[in-house]
Each structure stands twice: as C-alpha cells, then as structure tokens.
Scaffold this motif. Structure first.
Motif, PDB file in Angstrom:
ATOM      1  N   VAL A   1      43.062  24.941  34.729  1.00 37.24           N
ATOM      2  CA  VAL A   1      42.482  25.643  33.576  1.00 37.24           C
ATOM      3  C   VAL A   1      43.037  27.066  33.483  1.00 37.24           C
ATOM      4  CG1 VAL A   1      40.345  26.543  32.595  1.00 37.24           C
ATOM      5  CG2 VAL A   1      40.399  24.241  33.550  1.00 37.24           C
ATOM      6  N   ASN A   2      43.147  27.728  34.622  1.00 42.48           N
ATOM      7  CA  ASN A   2      43.734  29.073  34.621  1.00 42.48           C
ATOM      8  C   ASN A   2      45.189  29.040  34.162  1.00 42.48           C
ATOM      9  OD1 ASN A   2      41.352  30.216  35.563  1.00 42.48           O
ATOM     10  ND2 ASN A   2      41.942  30.010  37.711  1.00 42.48           N
ATOM     11  N   ASN A   3      45.912  27.994  34.536  1.00 39.57           N
ATOM     12  CA  ASN A   3      47.292  27.849  34.070  1.00 39.57           C
ATOM     13  C   ASN A   3      47.345  27.667  32.557  1.00 39.57           C
ATOM     14  OD1 ASN A   3      48.235  28.027  36.700  1.00 39.57           O
ATOM     15  ND2 ASN A   3      48.270  25.805  36.993  1.00 39.57           N
ATOM     16  N   ALA A   4      46.415  26.886  32.028  1.00 38.21           N
ATOM     17  CA  ALA A   4      46.367  26.696  30.573  1.00 38.21           C
ATOM     18  C   ALA A   4      46.043  28.013  29.869  1.00 38.21           C
ATOM     19  CB  ALA A   4      45.337  25.630  30.220  1.00 38.21           C
ATOM     20  N   CYS A   5      45.128  28.792  30.434  1.00 38.95           N
ATOM     21  CA  CYS A   5      44.819  30.109  29.861  1.00 38.95           C
ATOM     22  C   CYS A   5      46.058  31.009  29.876  1.00 38.95           C
ATOM     23  CB  CYS A   5      43.694  30.770  30.640  1.00 38.95           C
ATOM     24  SG  CYS A   5      42.083  29.947  30.513  1.00 38.95           S
ATOM     25  N   ALA A   6      46.797  30.974  30.977  1.00 38.33           N
ATOM     26  CA  ALA A   6      48.012  31.787  31.071  1.00 38.33           C
ATOM     27  C   ALA A   6      49.033  31.364  30.018  1.00 38.33           C
ATOM     28  CB  ALA A   6      48.599  31.666  32.473  1.00 38.33           C
ATOM     29  N   MET A   7      49.157  30.059  29.781  1.00 39.33           N
ATOM     30  CA  MET A   7      50.087  29.583  28.753  1.00 39.33           C
ATOM     31  C   MET A   7      49.686  30.107  27.372  1.00 39.33           C
ATOM     32  SD  MET A   7      52.481  27.812  30.191  1.00 39.33           S
ATOM     33  CE  MET A   7      52.355  28.945  31.578  1.00 39.33           C
ATOM     34  N   LEU A   8      48.396  30.071  27.064  1.00 42.70           N
ATOM     35  CA  LEU A   8      47.936  30.566  25.770  1.00 42.70           C
ATOM     36  C   LEU A   8      48.161  32.072  25.629  1.00 42.70           C
ATOM     37  CD1 LEU A   8      44.594  28.577  25.365  1.00 42.70           C
ATOM     38  CD2 LEU A   8      46.718  28.252  24.089  1.00 42.70           C
ATOM     39  N   ILE A   9      48.138  32.792  26.741  1.00 44.45           N
ATOM     40  CA  ILE A   9      48.347  34.240  26.684  1.00 44.45           C
ATOM     41  C   ILE A   9      49.811  34.590  26.453  1.00 44.45           C
ATOM     42  CG2 ILE A   9      48.266  36.355  28.076  1.00 44.45           C
ATOM     43  CD1 ILE A   9      45.716  35.318  29.341  1.00 44.45           C
ATOM     44  N   ILE A  10      50.713  33.861  27.104  1.00 44.79           N
ATOM     45  CA  ILE A  10      52.134  34.241  27.026  1.00 44.79           C
ATOM     46  C   ILE A  10      52.871  33.620  25.852  1.00 44.79           C
ATOM     47  CG2 ILE A  10      52.212  34.555  29.520  1.00 44.79           C
ATOM     48  CD1 ILE A  10      53.785  31.963  29.708  1.00 44.79           C
ATOM     49  N   VAL A  11      52.311  32.597  25.218  1.00 46.98           N
ATOM     50  CA  VAL A  11      53.015  31.975  24.088  1.00 46.98           C
ATOM     51  C   VAL A  11      53.303  32.971  22.960  1.00 46.98           C
ATOM     52  CG1 VAL A  11      52.672  30.354  22.169  1.00 46.98           C
ATOM     53  CG2 VAL A  11      52.419  29.576  24.516  1.00 46.98           C
ATOM     54  N   PRO A  12      52.334  33.803  22.518  1.00 45.64           N
ATOM     55  CA  PRO A  12      52.682  34.796  21.483  1.00 45.64           C
ATOM     56  C   PRO A  12      53.794  35.754  21.914  1.00 45.64           C
ATOM     57  CG  PRO A  12      50.301  34.595  21.683  1.00 45.64           C
ATOM     58  CD  PRO A  12      50.883  33.845  22.838  1.00 45.64           C
ATOM     59  N   LEU A  13      53.818  36.132  23.191  1.00 47.09           N
ATOM     60  CA  LEU A  13      54.881  37.019  23.666  1.00 47.09           C
ATOM     61  C   LEU A  13      56.231  36.323  23.632  1.00 47.09           C
ATOM     62  CD1 LEU A  13      53.142  38.672  26.756  1.00 47.09           C
ATOM     63  CD2 LEU A  13      53.324  39.552  24.433  1.00 47.09           C
ATOM     64  N   ILE A  14      56.260  35.045  23.980  1.00 48.93           N
ATOM     65  CA  ILE A  14      57.518  34.288  23.933  1.00 48.93           C
ATOM     66  C   ILE A  14      58.040  34.213  22.507  1.00 48.93           C
ATOM     67  CG2 ILE A  14      58.540  32.010  24.292  1.00 48.93           C
ATOM     68  CD1 ILE A  14      56.667  31.647  26.662  1.00 48.93           C
TER      69      ILE A  14
END
Length: 341
Positions: free
Chosen positions: A306-319
């Motif tokens: 779940v923490n990994n999924a949260c991290a993905m949602l955080i970095i996608v806009p930056l990517i």
C-alpha cells in the motif's frame, strides 16, 4: 612537380587497394572469416563490448529492480501475498489498492493543494533566486563575498537546527515590530500557507542557497557586452534584467523551477513544522493504509505494498512534468557553469 608526385602516389594507392581486394576475393571463405573475425584486434574489441554490456546490465538491474518491485507489488491482491509461488509478477492483479487510496486518503484533495502550494513556492523561489544570483554575479560591492559565503552556509547548516526559531517567528509573527506599533499585535501564521510563501519570497525557502548558487554560476557565463549595449540603449539595471537577461536564462530558470517544485511537492519537514493541528491535506499525508482495505491476510507485506502504491501516486505527476521539461532541465544543467566558473 608536386602535382605530378601527388598524382603518382594516388595511382599507386589505388593499385595497391585493388590488388588487396582481388587477393581477398580469391581467398577461400574460411580464410575470409579468419582474417575478419579471428584477428586479435577483433577479439579484444568483442570482449570489451561484452564486458561493457554486462556492466551496464548489472548497473541497470541494481537501479531499476527496486522500482520494478514497488510497481508490481502495488498491483498485488491479498491472495498474491499469501501465495508462495508469487514472487514479482502478481497472479491476481487488481486496482483495488489504488481505488481505496484515491477514495479514502483524499488523493485529489491532496493533489490540488500540493499543486497550488508547489506552484506558488516554485514561481516565487525561481524569480527571487534569479534576482539574487544576478546581483552576486554582476555587481561587486563591499562585503559581497562575505554575504555570498553566508548564503553558502544555508546549504551546510541542517534546517532542523533552526526549526524552533522558525516556528516561534511565525507563531508570533511581527514585521520588524511594525504590527505592534500599529496596534495589530503579533499574528499567528501557523497552519497557513503564509510561512512557506514568506520564506520563498525572501530567498530563505528549502534549498534556496543551492538555487542562488546555480543562478550565480549561470549569470557569470553571460558576456558583459550584452548588458553594456543595453545600458547604451538607455536601459536601467532592472529593465536590462527583465528584457535581456531573463529571456537568455529560460532553460536555467526552468531547471530551478523543476527542482523547487519537486522538493516542495515531497517536502515533509516544513509542512509538518508549520501545519501542526489543522492544515491542508498534502501529497505526503496520503501515505497510510486505507480503512476500507482488508490487509489481514498479510499485514506486513500488504501494508508495504500500500505504501508503494501511495509512492507511485505521488511521483506520477512529477514524472509527467519531467517528460515535458527534460529538454530545459538538461540545457540548464549543461549551461549552469557549476563545473568551472
């Protein structure tokens, strides 16, 4: 005589090449293979290419493997975590984790708040650090070196050493005592955006010392003749900066903007310092296990996913931002002059 000599040399070289080509064509297939592929030079070149390829694959594996595991684990379901045959690729992939995070953790609220805050801080920091860096690069005044050394100290001193003083200054904010004189009293700015905005406007925000240094190095590489010609045309210092310097500095300013936006986007120090009780939901605050998600099958592994999924949602806009602005980022780094000015 020279032309005759050159002509004779050219004819000899052509005849030599023709002879070598004829001899090569007359040789057998095995001889051709031996001459081309079994030479010492070819073998050494081939071994070096293989070694380089293996080295690149190993480095890529070390760098990319953690990202790959985070991405794949974020799509795993509870059944995948209790299945011993599942290692990396989920057998029962699902989007329930992402749906629960978006719905329960207030993803879109955090997205809007973080975007507004990061944009405002990044724009202010880019403009202010550009002006400060231009002043250090082009204007020599008494004490400029000492003042620039103090700016460099902000890169060395950890922010945690002054966090209490920053908190108290904004908890009882008074602009040089003017608020007290005017009868307004001290203003409490905690749990508002104002501390971050004021720090950005005064060049004291997160990593601003680094931004000032980068802009100074970049401006030192601009020829002074451009400014002298602008002064001859009747431009003042400020108009020269706006009309001449800023258009030349777009790649570097975009680089500073990207750095500032990214660091503010994932900042967890200043936001926790200034938002103590009631504050806007920002992107770092969505990292938690949603209440509607059942993690009882494998609590530890599922919580990490779940923490990994949260991290993905955080970095996608930056990517996404970096995909569109990477050209400016590379140009800004190349022309920053950090290496030798």
């Amino acid at each position: 005589m020279d032309s005759t000599k050159n002509s004779t040399t050219s004819k000899v070289m052509k005849e030599t090449k023709k002879t070598i080509r004829v001899d090569f064509e007359r040789t057998s297939l095995w001889e051709r293979i031996r001459l081309k592929y079994l030479s010492t030079n070819f073998i050494m070149t081939l071994l070096w290419k293989i070694l380089r390829l293996m080295l690149l694959i190993g480095i890529s594996y070390i760098i990319l493997f953690p990202f790959f595991t985070k991405i794949t684990s974020s799509f795993m379901s509870g059944d995948d975590f209790v299945d011993a045959t599942v290692k990396l690729i989920p057998k029962y992939p699902t989007l329930d984790t992402y749906k629960a995070i978006i719905k329960d953790n207030g993803f879109f609220t955090a997205l809007i708040n973080s975007t507004l805050l990061s944009l405002v801080c990044a724009i202010f920091q880019t403009l202010i650090c550009s002006m400060i860096g231009y002043g250090f690069a082009k204007y020599k005044f008494k004490g400029s070196r000492i003042l620039f050394m103090l700016v460099m100290l902000t890169m060395i001193i950890p922010p945690r050493t002054i966090q209490f003083s920053m908190f108290m200054n904004f908890r009882y904010f008074d602009l040089f005592g003017l608020f007290n004189i005017l009868g307004i009293g001290k203003v409490d700015m905690i749990n508002t955006y104002w501390p971050l905005i004021i720090l950005s406007l005064t060049g004291l925000g997160f990593k601003n010392g680094l931004y000032i240094f980068m802009m100074r190095q970049y401006f030192k590489g601009i020829p002074p003749e451009l400014e002298e010609s602008a002064y001859l045309d009747g431009y003042g210092p400020f108009k020269t900066f706006v009309k001449i310097i800023i258009p030349l500095s777009v790649p570097m300013m975009v680089t500073i903007f990207l750095f500032s936006f990214s660091w503010q986007w994932t900042d967890n120090f200043y936001t926790k310092l200034f938002f103590t009780t009631v504050g806007p939901k920002l992107m770092p605050s969505i990292i938690s296990v949603p209440k509607t998600l059942d993690t009882s099958l494998a609590p530890t592994m599922f919580s990490a996913a779940v923490n990994n999924a949260c991290a993905m949602l955080i970095i996608v806009p930056l990517i996404i931002i970096y995909l569109f602005c990477q050209r400016f980022l590379v140009q800004g780094i190349e022309r920053s002059g950090i290496g030798g000015q």
